[in-house]
Design a protein around this motif. Structure first.
Motif, short mmCIF file in Angstrom:
data_model
loop_
_atom_site.label_atom_id
_atom_site.label_comp_id
_atom_site.label_asym_id
_atom_site.label_seq_id
_atom_site.Cartn_x
_atom_site.Cartn_y
_atom_site.Cartn_z
N UNK A 57 6.45 47.15 30.07
CA UNK A 57 5.39 46.63 29.13
C UNK A 57 4.68 45.03 29.97
N UNK A 58 4.14 45.28 31.17
CA UNK A 58 3.35 44.24 31.48
C UNK A 58 1.96 44.19 30.83
N UNK A 59 1.70 42.83 30.96
CA UNK A 59 0.07 42.63 30.53
C UNK A 59 -0.34 42.32 31.88
N UNK A 60 -1.74 42.83 32.14
CA UNK A 60 -2.57 42.65 33.27
C UNK A 60 -3.96 42.12 32.93
N UNK A 61 -4.23 40.93 33.46
CA UNK A 61 -5.40 40.37 33.20
C UNK A 61 -6.18 39.74 34.49
N UNK A 62 -7.59 39.79 34.26
CA UNK A 62 -8.02 39.21 35.54
C UNK A 62 -8.13 37.59 35.17
N UNK A 63 -8.04 37.05 36.38
CA UNK A 63 -8.16 35.14 36.17
C UNK A 63 -8.37 34.91 37.38
N UNK A 64 -9.71 34.42 37.70
CA UNK A 64 -10.06 33.63 38.98
C UNK A 64 -9.84 32.15 38.71
N UNK A 65 -8.90 31.45 39.29
CA UNK A 65 -8.60 30.21 38.84
C UNK A 65 -9.55 29.31 38.80
N UNK A 66 -10.83 29.50 39.60
CA UNK A 66 -11.81 28.76 39.74
C UNK A 66 -12.81 28.96 38.77
N UNK A 67 -12.51 29.60 37.78
CA UNK A 67 -13.40 29.79 36.29
C UNK A 67 -12.73 29.26 35.24
N UNK A 68 -13.26 28.37 34.55
CA UNK A 68 -12.85 27.84 33.35
C UNK A 68 -12.75 29.06 32.31
N UNK A 69 -13.98 29.68 32.41
CA UNK A 69 -13.88 30.77 31.54
C UNK A 69 -12.89 31.76 31.23
N UNK A 70 -12.65 32.26 32.39
CA UNK A 70 -11.60 33.26 32.83
C UNK A 70 -10.18 32.85 32.63
N UNK A 71 -9.83 31.20 32.76
CA UNK A 71 -8.77 30.98 32.19
C UNK A 71 -8.71 30.79 30.70
N UNK A 72 -9.76 30.37 30.09
CA UNK A 72 -9.59 30.28 28.50
C UNK A 72 -9.42 31.84 28.10
#
Ligand code: NAD
Length: 257
Positions: A57-72
Motif C-alpha cells: 500500500x505505498x503512496x506515490x507522489x511527485x515532489x521536486x524539492x526546489x518547488x514550494x508548491x510541490x512540497x505543499x
C-alpha cells in the motif's frame, strides 16, 4: 522486527535500487511502516513506481524539492492518505555538474544557489510542511543524509561539502526549535557508497579505495547498514536522540591518517 508498525513515513530521495533512501525504505517497510515515496521528475517516475510496487500500500507522489508548491501539495496528499506523519527521510541532494568538475574557486553563484537550495534548504522546507502532520501524531522523527565532506576536503566534492555543512547546521537549528513539539531531527553521515549521485563525483573509486585501506573496519559501508542505523533514528528506540550527526562510515571519520 516490527519496531515501526503502525507508523507512516515519507521517503524523499529514491532514484533507483542503489539509492540509500531505497535501502531505508525497504528496512522501514520490513519494520512495519507504511510509506510514501516521491519522484522529482517524470524521467524518474517509472523507476520509483516499479520499486514502490514491491511495498505494501505505498503512496506515490511527485515532489521536486526546489518547488514550494510541490512540497505543499505533497503535505496535502499525505494528510489525506495517512492523516498524519510519524517520520520523514530526506535523501535529496544535487549540485550542477560544472561545480563538481571545475576548481572550487570557480564555483558559480548559480551553481552554489542550486546546490544549497536542493541539498540543504529543502530539509527546512519539507520539515516545515510536514510539521502539522507530525503534530497530529504527537511528534515525529526527521532524518537526513550527509557526508564527511562537510568538515574535510574530498577531491571534487566541492560545493556539496558546503551544502552538507549547511545541512548539518540546519539539523541542529531544527532540532532545537522543534524539540518542544517532540519532533526530533538527526542526520546519518554515511561512508562512501556507489550510487547515482556518487557517480557525479570525479575520482569516486579512489575515495572508496581509501576507505578500504584506512577505515578501522577496512571497508566503506553498504546501503543496508545505513538503513539499519536509520531505523534506530526513526524509531522510539532513539526517543532521547536529537540534533545528532551519526557517523555510519566504518569508523573512517576517526582517522587522522
Ligand atoms: P541517489 O542519486 O540515489 O539519491 C539522490 C536523490 O536526490 C535522487 O533520488 C534524486 O532524485 C534526488 N533529487 C535530486 N534533485 C532533486 C530535487 N530537485 N527534488 C527532489 N529530489 C531530488 O544517491 P544517494 O547516494 O543515495 O544520495 C542520497 C543522499 O545521501 C544524498 O543527500 C547524498 O549526498 C547522501 N550521501 C551519499 C553518500 C554516497 O557515498 N553515496 C554518502 C553520504 C551521503
Amino acid at each position: 522486527m516490527s519496531i515501526l508498525s503502525g507508523k507512516h513515513g515519507l521517503i524523499v530521495g529514491v532514484a533507483n535500487k542503489r539509492s540509500i533512501s531505497w535501502a531505508i525504505a525497504q528496512a522501514a517497510a520490513a519494520a512495519g511502516a507504511r510509506l510514501a515515496l516521491t519522484y522529482p521528475s517524470e524521467r524518474l517516475e517509472e523507476n520509483v513506481r516499479e520499486l514502490a510496487a514491491t511495498l505494501e500500500h505505498p503512496v506515490l507522489a511527485p515532489c521536486d524539492v526546489g518547488s514550494d508548491q510541490q512540497i505543499a501539495d505533497l503535505a496535502t496528499t499525505l494528510d489525506r492518505e495517512f492523516g498524519g506523519l510519524d517520520f520523514l527521510v530526506h535523501g535529496a541532494g544535487f549540485a550542477p555538474a560544472d561545480a563538481l568538475h571545475n576548481p572550487f574557486v570557480d564555483t558559480s553563484r548559480e551553481s552554489f544557489r542550486i546546490a544549497l537550495d536542493i541539498s540543504a534548504y529543502s530539509l527546512i522546507g519539507l520539515t516545515r510542511a510536514m510539521m502539522p502532520l507530525m503534530e497530529k501524531r504527537g511528534g515525529g522523527s526527521v532524518l537526513t543524509l550527509t557526508y564527511l565532506g562537510s568538515q574535510r576536503v574530498f577531491p571534487n566534492y566541492n560545493v556539496m561539502g558546503v551544502a552538507k555543512a549547511a545541512l548539518e547546521s540546519s539539523v541542529r537549528y531544527l532540532a532545537s526549535e522543534l524539540g518542544p513539539k517532540n519532533v526530533r531531527v538527526n542526520a546519518i553521515s554515511a561512508g562512501a557508497i556507489k550510487t547515482l549521485a556518487a557517480s557525479g563525483i570525479g575520482g569516486f573509486s579512489t575515495i572508496l579505495q581509501v576507505y578500504r585501506d584506512r577505515a578501522p573496519l577496512r571497508r566503506s559501508v553498504e546501503g543496508a547498514e545505513v538503513a539499519d542505523a536509520a531505523i534506530f533514528l526513526l524509531s522510539p528506540a532513539s526517543r532521547a536522540v536529537t540534533g545528532e550527526i551519526l557517523m555510519v562510515d566504518s569508523g573512517f571519520h576517526a582517522m587522522g591518517l
